[in-house]
Design an enzyme around this catalytic site. Structure first.
Site, PDB file in Angstrom:
ATOM      1  N   THR A 125       0.815  -1.213   0.000  1.00  0.00           N
ATOM      2  CA  THR A 125       0.000   0.000   0.000  1.00  0.00           C
ATOM      3  C   THR A 125       0.850   1.265   0.000  1.00  0.00           C
ATOM      4  O   THR A 125       1.995   1.248   0.466  1.00  0.00           O
ATOM      5  CB  THR A 125      -0.915  -0.012   1.251  1.00  0.00           C
ATOM      6  OG1 THR A 125      -1.474   1.273   1.451  1.00  0.00           O
ATOM      7  CG2 THR A 125      -0.141  -0.366   2.506  1.00  0.00           C
ATOM      8  N   ASP A 126       0.268   2.355  -0.462  1.00  0.00           N
ATOM      9  CA  ASP A 126       0.949   3.661  -0.398  1.00  0.00           C
ATOM     10  C   ASP A 126       1.072   4.156   1.041  1.00  0.00           C
ATOM     11  O   ASP A 126       1.873   5.044   1.335  1.00  0.00           O
ATOM     12  CB  ASP A 126       0.221   4.710  -1.261  1.00  0.00           C
ATOM     13  CG  ASP A 126      -1.239   4.950  -0.863  1.00  0.00           C
ATOM     14  OD1 ASP A 126      -1.751   4.261   0.041  1.00  0.00           O
ATOM     15  OD2 ASP A 126      -1.875   5.836  -1.483  1.00  0.00           O
ATOM     16  N   GLU A 127       0.272   3.561   1.951  1.00  0.00           N
ATOM     17  CA  GLU A 127       0.245   4.082   3.326  1.00  0.00           C
ATOM     18  C   GLU A 127       1.569   3.870   4.056  1.00  0.00           C
ATOM     19  O   GLU A 127       1.813   4.496   5.080  1.00  0.00           O
ATOM     20  CB  GLU A 127      -0.913   3.462   4.107  1.00  0.00           C
ATOM     21  CG  GLU A 127      -2.217   3.673   3.369  1.00  0.00           C
ATOM     22  CD  GLU A 127      -3.474   3.487   4.201  1.00  0.00           C
ATOM     23  OE1 GLU A 127      -3.403   3.609   5.425  1.00  0.00           O
ATOM     24  OE2 GLU A 127      -4.523   3.229   3.595  1.00  0.00           O
TER      25      GLU A 127
ATOM     26  N   TYR B 138      -1.845  -0.420  10.954  1.00  0.00           N
ATOM     27  CA  TYR B 138      -1.995  -1.114   9.654  1.00  0.00           C
ATOM     28  C   TYR B 138      -0.790  -0.818   8.763  1.00  0.00           C
ATOM     29  O   TYR B 138      -0.136  -1.742   8.245  1.00  0.00           O
ATOM     30  CB  TYR B 138      -3.294  -0.670   8.958  1.00  0.00           C
ATOM     31  CG  TYR B 138      -3.328  -0.998   7.472  1.00  0.00           C
ATOM     32  CD1 TYR B 138      -3.334  -2.326   7.038  1.00  0.00           C
ATOM     33  CD2 TYR B 138      -3.342   0.016   6.497  1.00  0.00           C
ATOM     34  CE1 TYR B 138      -3.349  -2.641   5.684  1.00  0.00           C
ATOM     35  CE2 TYR B 138      -3.365  -0.285   5.151  1.00  0.00           C
ATOM     36  CZ  TYR B 138      -3.360  -1.614   4.742  1.00  0.00           C
ATOM     37  OH  TYR B 138      -3.368  -1.920   3.394  1.00  0.00           O
TER      38      TYR B 138
ATOM     39  N   LYS C 114       2.175  -3.348   7.318  1.00  0.00           N
ATOM     40  CA  LYS C 114       2.444  -3.557   5.881  1.00  0.00           C
ATOM     41  C   LYS C 114       3.898  -3.204   5.566  1.00  0.00           C
ATOM     42  O   LYS C 114       4.561  -3.892   4.784  1.00  0.00           O
ATOM     43  CB  LYS C 114       1.489  -2.718   5.018  1.00  0.00           C
ATOM     44  CG  LYS C 114       0.042  -3.158   5.049  1.00  0.00           C
ATOM     45  CD  LYS C 114      -0.201  -4.569   4.529  1.00  0.00           C
ATOM     46  CE  LYS C 114       0.006  -4.717   3.047  1.00  0.00           C
ATOM     47  NZ  LYS C 114      -0.397  -6.067   2.572  1.00  0.00           N
TER      48      LYS C 114
HETATM   49  P1  NAD Z   1      -9.762  -7.308   2.304  1.00  0.00           P
HETATM   50  O1  NAD Z   1      -9.744  -6.973   3.754  1.00  0.00           O
HETATM   51  O2  NAD Z   1     -10.982  -7.027   1.502  1.00  0.00           O
HETATM   52  O3  NAD Z   1      -9.437  -8.881   2.100  1.00  0.00           O
HETATM   53  C1  NAD Z   1      -8.432  -9.541   2.812  1.00  0.00           C
HETATM   54  C2  NAD Z   1      -8.608 -11.040   2.600  1.00  0.00           C
HETATM   55  O4  NAD Z   1      -7.571 -11.729   3.300  1.00  0.00           O
HETATM   56  C3  NAD Z   1      -9.942 -11.586   3.142  1.00  0.00           C
HETATM   57  O5  NAD Z   1     -10.545 -12.436   2.189  1.00  0.00           O
HETATM   58  C4  NAD Z   1      -9.541 -12.359   4.393  1.00  0.00           C
HETATM   59  O6  NAD Z   1     -10.409 -13.451   4.678  1.00  0.00           O
HETATM   60  C5  NAD Z   1      -8.139 -12.822   4.014  1.00  0.00           C
HETATM   61  N1  NAD Z   1      -7.300 -13.109   5.199  1.00  0.00           N
HETATM   62  C6  NAD Z   1      -7.115 -12.312   6.285  1.00  0.00           C
HETATM   63  N2  NAD Z   1      -6.284 -12.915   7.149  1.00  0.00           N
HETATM   64  C7  NAD Z   1      -5.922 -14.095   6.592  1.00  0.00           C
HETATM   65  C8  NAD Z   1      -5.063 -15.151   6.997  1.00  0.00           C
HETATM   66  N3  NAD Z   1      -4.407 -15.107   8.174  1.00  0.00           N
HETATM   67  N4  NAD Z   1      -4.894 -16.205   6.180  1.00  0.00           N
HETATM   68  C9  NAD Z   1      -5.554 -16.277   4.990  1.00  0.00           C
HETATM   69  N5  NAD Z   1      -6.387 -15.300   4.561  1.00  0.00           N
HETATM   70  C10 NAD Z   1      -6.565 -14.230   5.352  1.00  0.00           C
HETATM   71  O7  NAD Z   1      -8.490  -6.584   1.707  1.00  0.00           O
HETATM   72  P2  NAD Z   1      -8.274  -5.890   0.282  1.00  0.00           P
HETATM   73  O8  NAD Z   1      -8.806  -4.513   0.332  1.00  0.00           O
HETATM   74  O9  NAD Z   1      -8.734  -6.815  -0.779  1.00  0.00           O
HETATM   75  O10 NAD Z   1      -6.685  -5.794   0.271  1.00  0.00           O
HETATM   76  C11 NAD Z   1      -5.905  -6.866  -0.258  1.00  0.00           C
HETATM   77  C12 NAD Z   1      -4.436  -6.496  -0.153  1.00  0.00           C
HETATM   78  O11 NAD Z   1      -4.195  -5.288  -0.856  1.00  0.00           O
HETATM   79  C13 NAD Z   1      -3.973  -6.255   1.286  1.00  0.00           C
HETATM   80  O12 NAD Z   1      -2.674  -6.784   1.415  1.00  0.00           O
HETATM   81  C14 NAD Z   1      -3.942  -4.732   1.407  1.00  0.00           C
HETATM   82  O13 NAD Z   1      -2.976  -4.320   2.340  1.00  0.00           O
HETATM   83  C15 NAD Z   1      -3.564  -4.338  -0.014  1.00  0.00           C
HETATM   84  N6  NAD Z   1      -4.029  -3.006  -0.457  1.00  0.00           N
HETATM   85  C16 NAD Z   1      -5.338  -2.655  -0.324  1.00  0.00           C
HETATM   86  C17 NAD Z   1      -5.768  -1.404  -0.809  1.00  0.00           C
HETATM   87  C18 NAD Z   1      -7.213  -0.990  -0.711  1.00  0.00           C
HETATM   88  O14 NAD Z   1      -7.526   0.162  -1.012  1.00  0.00           O
HETATM   89  N7  NAD Z   1      -8.129  -1.850  -0.337  1.00  0.00           N
HETATM   90  C19 NAD Z   1      -4.847  -0.530  -1.410  1.00  0.00           C
HETATM   91  C20 NAD Z   1      -3.509  -0.950  -1.532  1.00  0.00           C
HETATM   92  C21 NAD Z   1      -3.107  -2.196  -1.064  1.00  0.00           C
HETATM   93  P1  TYD Z   2     -10.670   4.230   4.122  1.00  0.00           P
HETATM   94  O1  TYD Z   2     -11.608   3.787   3.052  1.00  0.00           O
HETATM   95  O2  TYD Z   2     -10.816   3.644   5.484  1.00  0.00           O
HETATM   96  O3  TYD Z   2      -9.198   4.018   3.556  1.00  0.00           O
HETATM   97  P2  TYD Z   2      -7.765   4.501   4.154  1.00  0.00           P
HETATM   98  O4  TYD Z   2      -7.913   4.882   5.568  1.00  0.00           O
HETATM   99  O5  TYD Z   2      -6.955   3.250   3.979  1.00  0.00           O
HETATM  100  O6  TYD Z   2      -7.314   5.632   3.277  1.00  0.00           O
HETATM  101  O7  TYD Z   2     -10.798   5.800   4.270  1.00  0.00           O
HETATM  102  C1  TYD Z   2     -10.576   6.677   3.189  1.00  0.00           C
HETATM  103  C2  TYD Z   2     -10.651   8.096   3.733  1.00  0.00           C
HETATM  104  O8  TYD Z   2     -11.992   8.341   4.191  1.00  0.00           O
HETATM  105  C3  TYD Z   2      -9.747   8.315   4.933  1.00  0.00           C
HETATM  106  O9  TYD Z   2      -9.233   9.659   4.859  1.00  0.00           O
HETATM  107  C4  TYD Z   2     -10.685   8.208   6.128  1.00  0.00           C
HETATM  108  C5  TYD Z   2     -12.003   8.723   5.567  1.00  0.00           C
HETATM  109  N1  TYD Z   2     -13.230   8.157   6.177  1.00  0.00           N
HETATM  110  C6  TYD Z   2     -14.230   8.997   6.648  1.00  0.00           C
HETATM  111  O10 TYD Z   2     -14.125  10.235   6.576  1.00  0.00           O
HETATM  112  N2  TYD Z   2     -15.354   8.427   7.183  1.00  0.00           N
HETATM  113  C7  TYD Z   2     -15.517   7.077   7.302  1.00  0.00           C
HETATM  114  O11 TYD Z   2     -16.557   6.625   7.840  1.00  0.00           O
HETATM  115  C8  TYD Z   2     -14.476   6.214   6.796  1.00  0.00           C
HETATM  116  C9  TYD Z   2     -14.599   4.724   6.882  1.00  0.00           C
HETATM  117  C10 TYD Z   2     -13.350   6.803   6.236  1.00  0.00           C
END
Ligand code: NAD
Ligand code: TYD
Length: 360
Positions: free
Chosen positions: A135-137, A161, A165
């Protein structure tokens, strides 16, 4: 045909990635290892094209015995590692699971891959590849005029988080430098699209607005995220796996810089257009500013020159088009939403996260 182990393939991005691989008819057979935590659901994997090439295994990435068995029985050559705890707010209320899955889980998986790679004969050994999704975070927070994050930006994670990561990224990097394990890493900005669990901003806002519930905006709502449609992310991951250089990091982002209030406004306008008869139109009037997230990062922005120049990838779906598609998907999937809402965990999460945040 390549045998691919995908971890976390029942979650948001993992399930979209599996669908992408099968829809593109890529030459892969998929083994999907997922623990089915609150965030994972087999509902995300219904109606897969060519589903004979998808094998679901319920299990934990920390379970070495199980992971070893998957490797030996299935001649896995590629691992695409999505499994993680992924929600910043949950990491603030309970960081422990993030340390276990994101750090220990990645370590355990790397050890299993390393063993498999070292024990394999040359034919399999030369094909082994571990791709890590991050992630960019991990880069921390930017001031308004600061240059976007590049692959050379020092990591400075601010939430549990992001820290977990960043730790997993370091482990992956170390396995390349120490053991020569073939790895690549993508650090991507905020994704949105179908199947995203409705604790994240975009699906939460779509569903609350549709139902006429308050739209909780943390603090002043001027935080900035770099939004990317999930299918563009899937395409970027596949480009890096196919053409990326081993040991390298690639930043992935959408070239978008809306504030949270702007993105909520855009979602509300799409809903106003799609639901003109709704008694909740104009939906933006449902906005409520609530107590801010502690340590809330102000701005993320990704410099995507490297992946653009080296691998010819850039986002194809504009924010406007992506939001239209996403709102349409949620409006067409009330059953999917309902199943999540019935979960005890989801109800208690909403209560725990929002009850202390009085309207500001
Ligand atoms: P998500 O929370 O929707 O899904 C995570 C999945 O991992 C779930 O299906 C969960 O059951 C599974 N899981 C959790 N713990 C586990 C374990 N111990 N063993 C096996 N499976 C397990 O997450 P997402 O949004 O799809 O993100 C996927 C990846 O991408 C993550 O690594 C996250 O850090 C990264 N990522 C997400 C975003 C975003 O905006 N969502 C952006 C950049 C990177
Ligand atoms: P989120 O989807 O949780 O992603 P991330 O924290 O990984 O960027 O949140 C996106 C942005 O929205 C973040 O600045 C937090 C804000 N946010 C709210 O303002 N209200 C909410 O209820 C949630 C879940 C997020």
């Amino acid at each position: 045909m390549k045998n691919v182990l995908i971890t976390g393939g029942a979650g948001f991005i993992g399930s979209n990635f599996i669908r992408y691989l099968l829809e593109q008819d890529l030459d892969v057979c998929i083994f999907n290892l997922d623990l089915l935590t609150y965030a994972g659901s087999l509902e995300n994997l219904t109606d897969l094209p060519d589903s004979d090439r998808h094998h679901f295994i319920k299990g934990d990435i920390c379970d070495r015995e199980l992971v070893d068995k998957i490797f030996t029985e299935n001649f896995i050559s590629l691992v695409v590692h999505f499994a993680a705890e992924s929600h910043v707010d949950r990491s603030i209320l309970g960081p422990e699971e993030f340390i276990r899955t994101n750090i220990q889980g990645t370590f355990s998986l790397l050890e299993a891959v390393r063993k498999h790679w070292q024990d394999s004969n040359n034919e399999i050994r030369q094909d082994v590849h571990f791709h890590h999704i991050s992630t960019d975070e991990v880069y921390g927070s930017l001031a308004p005029e600061e240059a976007a994050f590049s692959e050379l930006t020092p990591v400075a994670p601010n939430s549990p988080y992001a820290a977990s990561k960043a730790a997993s990224d370091h482990l992956v990097r170390a396995y390349y430098h120490t053991y020569g394990l073939p790895v690549t890493i993508t650090n991507c900005s905020n994704n949105y699209g179908p199947n995203q669990f409705p604790e994240k901003l975009i699906p939460l806002i779509i569903i609350n607005a549709w139902e006429g519930k308050p739209l909780p905006i943390y603090g002043d709502g001027q935080q900035i995220r770099d939004w990317l449609y999930v299918e563009d992310h899937c395409r970027a991951i596949w480009s890096v796996i196919q053409k990326g250089k081993q040991g390298e990091i690639y930043n992935v982002g959408g070239n978008n810089q809306p504030t949270n209030l702007e993105i909520v406004n855009q979602i509300c306008s799409v809903l106003d257009m799609k639901l003109p008869e709704s008694q909740h139109t104009p939906h933006f009037e449902l906005v409520q500013h609530v107590k801010d997230r502690p340590g809330h990062d102000r701005r993320y922005a990704m410099n995507i020159q490297k992946i653009k120049n080296d691998l010819d990838w850039e986002p194809a779906v504009s924010l406007e088009e992506g939001l239209q598609k996403t709102v349409t998907w949620y409006l067409n999937h009330p059953d999917w939403i309902e199943k999540i809402r019935k979960q005890q965990d989801y109800q208690s999460w909403v209560k725990n996260n929002y009850q202390g945040r009085d309207q500001q």
